[in-house]
Design a protein around this motif. Structure first.
Motif, mmCIF file in Angstrom:
data_model
loop_
_atom_site.group_PDB
_atom_site.id
_atom_site.type_symbol
_atom_site.label_atom_id
_atom_site.label_comp_id
_atom_site.label_asym_id
_atom_site.label_seq_id
_atom_site.Cartn_x
_atom_site.Cartn_y
_atom_site.Cartn_z
ATOM 1 N N THR A 15 0.904 -1.196 -0.085
ATOM 2 C CA THR A 15 -0.106 -0.248 0.074
ATOM 3 C C THR A 15 0.839 1.348 0.172
ATOM 4 O O THR A 15 0.317 2.367 -0.400
ATOM 5 N N GLY A 16 2.228 1.098 0.461
ATOM 6 C CA GLY A 16 3.120 2.273 0.558
ATOM 7 C C GLY A 16 2.672 3.582 1.546
ATOM 8 O O GLY A 16 2.842 4.464 1.488
ATOM 9 N N LEU A 17 1.825 2.720 2.519
ATOM 10 C CA LEU A 17 1.317 3.559 3.847
ATOM 11 C C LEU A 17 1.445 2.655 5.146
ATOM 12 O O LEU A 17 1.059 1.726 5.244
ATOM 13 N N THR A 44 4.976 7.192 4.686
ATOM 14 C CA THR A 44 4.347 6.872 3.391
ATOM 15 C C THR A 44 5.302 7.376 2.233
ATOM 16 O O THR A 44 6.202 8.072 2.328
ATOM 17 N N ARG A 45 5.246 6.550 1.238
ATOM 18 C CA ARG A 45 5.740 6.800 -0.109
ATOM 19 C C ARG A 45 4.871 7.196 -1.097
ATOM 20 O O ARG A 45 5.206 7.573 -2.327
ATOM 21 N N LEU A 46 3.726 7.516 -0.824
ATOM 22 C CA LEU A 46 2.276 7.770 -1.857
ATOM 23 C C LEU A 46 2.835 9.183 -2.332
ATOM 24 O O LEU A 46 2.919 10.200 -1.524
ATOM 25 N N ALA A 48 0.690 11.514 -3.221
ATOM 26 C CA ALA A 48 -0.162 12.483 -2.783
ATOM 27 C C ALA A 48 0.127 13.185 -1.359
ATOM 28 O O ALA A 48 -0.136 14.370 -1.262
ATOM 29 N N SER A 117 -4.122 1.070 6.993
ATOM 30 C CA SER A 117 -2.835 0.928 5.950
ATOM 31 C C SER A 117 -2.518 -0.363 5.440
ATOM 32 O O SER A 117 -1.642 -0.028 4.458
ATOM 33 N N GLU A 120 -5.617 -2.205 0.787
ATOM 34 C CA GLU A 120 -5.361 -1.318 -0.596
ATOM 35 C C GLU A 120 -6.480 -0.566 -0.747
ATOM 36 O O GLU A 120 -6.431 0.512 -1.209
ATOM 37 N N ALA A 124 -6.102 3.684 -0.083
ATOM 38 C CA ALA A 124 -6.164 4.960 -1.242
ATOM 39 C C ALA A 124 -7.257 5.564 -1.094
ATOM 40 O O ALA A 124 -7.527 6.129 -2.132
ATOM 41 N N LEU A 129 -7.286 10.080 2.637
ATOM 42 C CA LEU A 129 -6.341 11.003 2.037
ATOM 43 C C LEU A 129 -6.834 12.502 2.728
ATOM 44 O O LEU A 129 -5.981 13.182 3.261
ATOM 45 N N THR A 134 -4.335 15.627 2.990
ATOM 46 C CA THR A 134 -3.320 15.971 1.484
ATOM 47 C C THR A 134 -3.431 17.321 0.885
ATOM 48 O O THR A 134 -2.597 17.837 0.426
#
Length: 207
Positions: A15-17, A44-46, A48, A117, A120, A124, A129, A134
């Motif tokens: 998920t990157g989170l 995170t690496r997202l 957004a 987290s 998926e 997202a 968010l 964000t």
């Protein structure tokens, strides 16, 4: 909100989170009032959450503070949109909250955030968010900077202007139009009822 650039591994690589609630803080108000804020740490690496300067592999870490009611609202929005997902239980509402209740809530919120987290769809989701802010972060650098004060002040000023614009409109209408037309416009003012109740304990609507 504290935002830092922190090169570390993401546990939920799918998920990157990563979300966790490691601590809480009691905020004291006037006259024995107050509330509790739960610190949600986001790793995170997202995209957004990152500025244009960041590389895709860069990881950012920051913290947001949320009250029980704000986490509850996110919970309700997620369960409504994703009914197939079985989120961990939300802490129950109690009239008087003691230290043990707050500690238990933190642990339960931690479980909820970790679950979100790892999923998926939930990780997202626009609801999450927005909850994590964000919009505020999209135009700032994450290397240890908070949201710029000027921007916050500008938002507050805009809100204040909008508020006064809304307040003036019914006055102008009541001066220019007949009583019948004002009655037609009453629906328009329903959104201001909450303000009126606070300002006027008797509940009298003033024109």
């Amino acid at each position: 909100t504290l935002c830092i650039f922190f090169p570390r591994q993401i546990q939920n690589t799918h998920t990157g989170l990563d979300l966790s609630v490691p601590e809480y803080q009691e905020i004291r108000g006037k006259m024995m009032s107050g509330h509790v804020e739960y610190h949600i740490v986001v790793v995170t690496r997202l995209a957004a959450f990152k500025s244009a300067k960041h590389k895709p592999e860069d990881v950012v870490q920051f913290m947001v503070s949320k009250k029980y009611s704000e986490i509850e609202e996110l919970y309700q929005r997620l369960t409504a949109r994703y009914p197939q997902v079985s989120l961990p239980l939300l802490p129950r509402k109690v009239l008087f909250v003691g230290e043990s209740d707050i500690s238990e809530r933190r642990a339960m919120f931690n479980d909820i955030m970790k679950f979100i987290s790892k999923d998926e769809d939930l990780a997202a989701s626009p609801e999450l968010l927005e909850f994590l802010g964000t919009k505020s972060y999209s135009a700032i650098d994450f290397k240890g900077k908070n949201v710029p004060d000027d921007r916050e002040k500008e938002d507050e000023d805009n809100e204040a202007l909008d508020f006064f614009k809304e307040e003036k409109t019914p006055d102008l209408i009541s001066q220019l139009l007949s009583v019948e037309n004002v009655k037609k416009g009453e629906k328009k003012e329903e959104g201001d009822e909450e303000e009126e109740e606070i300002l006027d304990p008797l509940g009298i609507v003033r024109y």
